[in-house]
Design an enzyme around this catalytic site. Structure first.
Site, PDB file in Angstrom:
ATOM      1  N   GLY A   1       0.784  -1.241   0.000  1.00 14.76           N
ATOM      2  CA  GLY A   1       0.000   0.000   0.000  1.00 14.76           C
ATOM      3  C   GLY A   1       0.807   1.279   0.000  1.00 14.76           C
TER       4      GLY A   1
ATOM      5  N   TRP B   1       2.301   2.944  -2.443  1.00 12.54           N
ATOM      6  CA  TRP B   1       1.914   3.887  -3.513  1.00 12.54           C
ATOM      7  C   TRP B   1       0.523   4.449  -3.233  1.00 12.54           C
ATOM      8  CZ3 TRP B   1       3.434   2.843  -9.292  1.00 12.54           C
ATOM      9  CH2 TRP B   1       4.832   2.801  -9.400  1.00 12.54           C
TER      10      TRP B   1
ATOM     11  N   ASP C   1      -4.810  -5.739  -5.665  1.00 12.92           N
ATOM     12  CA  ASP C   1      -3.663  -6.645  -5.551  1.00 12.92           C
ATOM     13  C   ASP C   1      -4.140  -8.076  -5.346  1.00 12.92           C
ATOM     14  OD1 ASP C   1      -0.448  -5.942  -4.934  1.00 12.92           O
ATOM     15  OD2 ASP C   1      -1.064  -7.978  -4.445  1.00 12.92           O
TER      16      ASP C   1
ATOM     17  N   ASP D   1      -6.670 -11.305  -8.784  1.00  9.50           N
ATOM     18  CA  ASP D   1      -5.644 -11.381  -9.825  1.00  9.50           C
ATOM     19  C   ASP D   1      -6.088 -10.544 -11.023  1.00  9.50           C
ATOM     20  OD1 ASP D   1      -3.931 -12.139 -11.918  1.00  9.50           O
ATOM     21  OD2 ASP D   1      -3.679 -14.148 -11.076  1.00  9.50           O
TER      22      ASP D   1
ATOM     23  N   ASP E   1       2.506  -1.008 -10.294  1.00  8.66           N
ATOM     24  CA  ASP E   1       3.808  -1.476  -9.804  1.00  8.66           C
ATOM     25  C   ASP E   1       3.823  -3.007  -9.798  1.00  8.66           C
ATOM     26  OD1 ASP E   1       6.356  -0.928  -8.854  1.00  8.66           O
ATOM     27  OD2 ASP E   1       5.749  -0.714  -6.759  1.00  8.66           O
TER      28      ASP E   1
ATOM     29  N   LYS F   1       5.572   0.106 -13.894  1.00 12.28           N
ATOM     30  CA  LYS F   1       6.863  -0.569 -13.795  1.00 12.28           C
ATOM     31  C   LYS F   1       7.074  -1.387 -15.057  1.00 12.28           C
ATOM     32  CE  LYS F   1       7.582  -3.462 -10.099  1.00 12.28           C
ATOM     33  NZ  LYS F   1       8.538  -2.988  -9.114  1.00 12.28           N
TER      34      LYS F   1
END
Ligand SMILES: C[S@@+](CC[C@H](N)C(=O)[O-])C[C@H]1O[C@@H](n2cnc3c(N)ncnc32)[C@H](O)[C@@H]1O
Length: 207
Positions: free
Chosen positions: A61, A63, A81, A97, A122, A162
Site C-alpha cells: 500500500g 503507492w 492486488d 488477480d 507497480d 513498472k
C-alpha cells in the site's frame, strides 16, 4: 532455529540497512516503494486535485498512501492486488488477480462508467530469476495494463507503470506511443541499480 538461505540472509541484511526502508518507517509509509512514486511525482506532477487514480499491484500500500496523501481527500483511489491489503483510509481495496476477467469486471464495476485520470502500476510477476520466464510474464501484465488504460483512461489521462528492460519492450513502447502524446522512462533513486526495473510514464492519452 529456522534455517535461512544465503540469498534470504543477504536480502534481510540489505533490507535492514536500506535508507529507504528506514525513511519509510519514519514517514509511516508501508513500503520503500513509496519513494519511487514520490520522486516521479515531484518531477512529473502526476496527481491533480479530484483525480480518480487506479493503483494496480498495490500491496502493501505504499503507492496508495502516496496517492491518497497527494489527493488530500479530494479524489478517489482504487487499489488492487493479488494479496490481502490492510485497509487504508481513503483507499478502496480490491483483492484479486488482475489477469482474471472477473476481477477486471469487479474493478470496472467500481468505476461504473467513470473514467480515470491516472493508472499507476507497480505489478510484477513472482520472479524466478529465469529471464525467459520472467520477461514474458511481465510483458503479459504490461499488455493487460495497456488494454485496461484503453478502457478506463480519460482523454489526457496518464499511465505510470513498472517495466523490466528486455525482450518486447521496444515494441511495447511503440504501442504506448501510438496511444499517448508523450512517453518517458524514469529510474528513481529508490529503484535499485541492480534491478532491471524502470518506470514508463505515458501522458496525454488519446481516446
Ligand atoms: C512491488 S509490489 C507493489 C508495491 C506497492 N506499489 C507499494 O508501494 O506498496 C508488486 C505487487 O504486485 C502484485 N501483483 C503481481 N501480479 C499481480 C496480478 N496478476 N494481479 C494483482 N496483483 C499482482 C503483487 O502481489 C505485489 O504485491
Amino acid at each position: 532455529m529456522t534455517r535461512k538461505s544465503t540469498s534470504s540472509a543477504r536480502w534481510l541484511d540489505r533490507h535492514v540497512t536500506d535508507k529507504w526502508v528506514k525513511q519509510a518507517q519514519l514517514d509511516g509509509y508501508r513500503s520503500r516503494a513509496s519513494y519511487k512514486l514520490i520522486e516521479i511525482d515531484k518531477r512529473d506532477r502526476l496527481f491533480t486535485p479530484g483525480a480518480l487514480v487506479v493503483d494496480l499491484g498495490a500491496a502493501p500500500g505504499g503507492w496508495a498512501q502516496v496517492a491518497s496523501r497527494a489527493l488530500k481527500d479530494k479524489g478517489r483511489v482504487i487499489a488492487l492486488d493479488l494479496l490481502e491489503m490492510e485497509p487504508l483510509a481513503g483507499v478502496e481495496v480490491i483483492q484479486g488477480d488482475f489477469r482474471d476477467q472477473q476481477v477486471l469486471d469487479d474493478l470496472l464495476g467500481r468505476l461504473d462508467g467513470g473514467l480515470a485520470d491516472l493508472v499507476i502500476c507497480d505489478m510484477a510477476p513472482n520472479v524466478s530469476g529465469i529471464k525467459a520466464v520472467d520477461q514474458p510474464a511481465m510483458m503479459y501484465l504490461l499488455e493487460l495494463t495497456l488494454d485496461f488504460c484503453e478502457q478506463v483512461l480519460k482523454t489526457g489521462g496518464k499511465l505510470l507503470t513498472k517495466t523490466f528492460e528486455g525482450a518486447g519492450m521496444v515494441e511495447y513502447r511503440q504501442q504506448v506511443k501510438a496511444r499517448f502524446g508523450r512517453v518517458v522512462m524514469r529510474k528513481p533513486a529508490a529503484s535499485r541499480d541492480s534491478s532491471v526495473e524502470q518506470y514508463l510514464l505515458a501522458t496525454g492519452f488519446r481516446r
